[in-house]
Design an enzyme around this catalytic site. Structure first.
Site, PDB file in Angstrom:
ATOM      1  N   HIS A  22       0.838  -1.211   0.000  1.00  0.00           N
ATOM      2  CA  HIS A  22       0.000   0.000   0.000  1.00  0.00           C
ATOM      3  C   HIS A  22       0.875   1.264   0.000  1.00  0.00           C
ATOM      4  CE1 HIS A  22      -3.103  -2.632   2.290  1.00  0.00           C
ATOM      5  NE2 HIS A  22      -3.602  -2.419   1.098  1.00  0.00           N
ATOM      6  N   LYS A  46     -16.962  -6.806   8.086  1.00  0.00           N
ATOM      7  CA  LYS A  46     -15.742  -7.569   7.786  1.00  0.00           C
ATOM      8  C   LYS A  46     -14.979  -8.128   8.993  1.00  0.00           C
ATOM      9  CE  LYS A  46     -13.570  -6.976   3.292  1.00  0.00           C
ATOM     10  NZ  LYS A  46     -12.437  -6.346   2.590  1.00  0.00           N
ATOM     11  N   ARG A  95      -2.016  -6.093  -8.365  1.00  0.00           N
ATOM     12  CA  ARG A  95      -0.846  -6.952  -8.165  1.00  0.00           C
ATOM     13  C   ARG A  95      -0.737  -7.971  -9.282  1.00  0.00           C
ATOM     14  NH1 ARG A  95      -2.965  -8.055  -2.227  1.00  0.00           N
ATOM     15  NH2 ARG A  95      -4.769  -8.155  -3.586  1.00  0.00           N
ATOM     16  N   SER A 133      -2.972  -7.766   3.005  1.00  0.00           N
ATOM     17  CA  SER A 133      -3.195  -7.633   4.448  1.00  0.00           C
ATOM     18  C   SER A 133      -3.585  -8.987   5.038  1.00  0.00           C
ATOM     19  CB  SER A 133      -4.307  -6.624   4.722  1.00  0.00           C
ATOM     20  OG  SER A 133      -3.962  -5.367   4.197  1.00  0.00           O
TER      21      SER A 133
HETATM   22  O1  PNS Z   1      -9.142  -2.968   0.352  1.00  0.00           O
HETATM   23  P1  PNS Z   1     -10.453  -3.423  -0.230  1.00  0.00           P
HETATM   24  O2  PNS Z   1     -11.263  -4.133   0.827  1.00  0.00           O
HETATM   25  O3  PNS Z   1     -10.274  -4.241  -1.488  1.00  0.00           O
HETATM   26  O4  PNS Z   1     -11.266  -2.079  -0.638  1.00  0.00           O
HETATM   27  C1  PNS Z   1     -12.562  -2.145  -1.181  1.00  0.00           C
HETATM   28  C2  PNS Z   1     -13.204  -0.733  -1.279  1.00  0.00           C
HETATM   29  C3  PNS Z   1     -13.159  -0.024   0.054  1.00  0.00           C
HETATM   30  C4  PNS Z   1     -12.445   0.080  -2.311  1.00  0.00           C
HETATM   31  C5  PNS Z   1     -14.669  -0.938  -1.774  1.00  0.00           C
HETATM   32  O5  PNS Z   1     -15.278  -1.938  -1.016  1.00  0.00           O
HETATM   33  C6  PNS Z   1     -15.513   0.338  -1.699  1.00  0.00           C
HETATM   34  O6  PNS Z   1     -15.243   1.309  -2.363  1.00  0.00           O
HETATM   35  N1  PNS Z   1     -16.558   0.305  -0.843  1.00  0.00           N
HETATM   36  C7  PNS Z   1     -17.451   1.426  -0.640  1.00  0.00           C
HETATM   37  C8  PNS Z   1     -18.877   1.106  -1.081  1.00  0.00           C
HETATM   38  C9  PNS Z   1     -19.098   1.449  -2.544  1.00  0.00           C
HETATM   39  O7  PNS Z   1     -18.915   2.557  -2.986  1.00  0.00           O
HETATM   40  N2  PNS Z   1     -19.509   0.428  -3.339  1.00  0.00           N
HETATM   41  C10 PNS Z   1     -19.837   0.589  -4.739  1.00  0.00           C
HETATM   42  C11 PNS Z   1     -18.637   0.663  -5.641  1.00  0.00           C
HETATM   43  S1  PNS Z   1     -17.930  -0.912  -5.915  1.00  0.00           S
END
Ligand code: PNS
Length: 167
Positions: A22, A46, A95, A133
């Protein structure tokens, strides 16, 4: 013609916890954007290891010396958070090919929700391509050495939080 666009990018994620992968994306991002808002998702579902406040504190410690980077948290839709902050770019690290499908879905959904939002995919440094993570926590729990894969502050917090399995 001169352009004076100030590009604010949002780097969203769970960051439970922040890894060197990150941090590498954040550092690379600062070469492209004036401001980067690292946005920690408040996701009740989560069962995270670190609370949002703890994750933000760890990120804050690690980005202290990187100009133009801030840490925030958000709940609800990412695009709504971006509108509130005047941000127009989402940064996500990719990645391996296996990341692509999930990332493509999210990027296209965000575009559907807000035509102004662009997603930029950045390639992580080769030495962190396998770092996540989830794996960092698993390997640490089982007594493996992850000191090269996470910032020192994160390693310290993992030591304080997780018992290491004795085999
Ligand atoms: O590190 P992660 O868990 O892969 O991140 C995921 C994240 C936070 C980018 C994604 O879950 C997110 O943007 N959630 C917010 C809800 C949202 O906007 N959902 C619709 C778009 S996919």
């Amino acid at each position: 013609m001169y352009h004076f666009l100030v590009h604010t990018a949002v780097y969203p994620g769970s960051f439970d916890p922040l890894t060197n992968g990150h941090l590498d994306i954040i550092r690379r991002g600062t070469r492209l954007f004036d401001r980067i808002l690292v946005a920690v998702l408040e996701n009740e579902g989560k069962a995270p290891l670190f609370s949002v406040a703890e994750r933000m504190e760890l990120i804050a410690q690690c980005i202290e010396k990187i100009p133009g980077v801030e840490v925030h948290s958000f709940s609800g839709l990412l695009v709504d958070f971006m509108h509130r902050k005047g941000a127009n770019v989402v940064v996500r690290g990719i990645r391996a090919v296996s990341d692509y499908e999930y990332e493509l879905q999210m990027a296209l959904m965000n575009r559907e929700l807000s035509a102004n939002v662009e997603t930029i995919f950045m390639l992580s440094a080769v030495e962190y391509t396998y770092v996540s993570s989830r794996l960092v926590k698993e390997v640490f729990r089982l007594g493996g050495d992850i000191s090269r894969l996470v910032p020192p502050a994160v390693l310290e917090s993992l030591r304080a939080r997780l018992p290491v399995a004795v085999t």
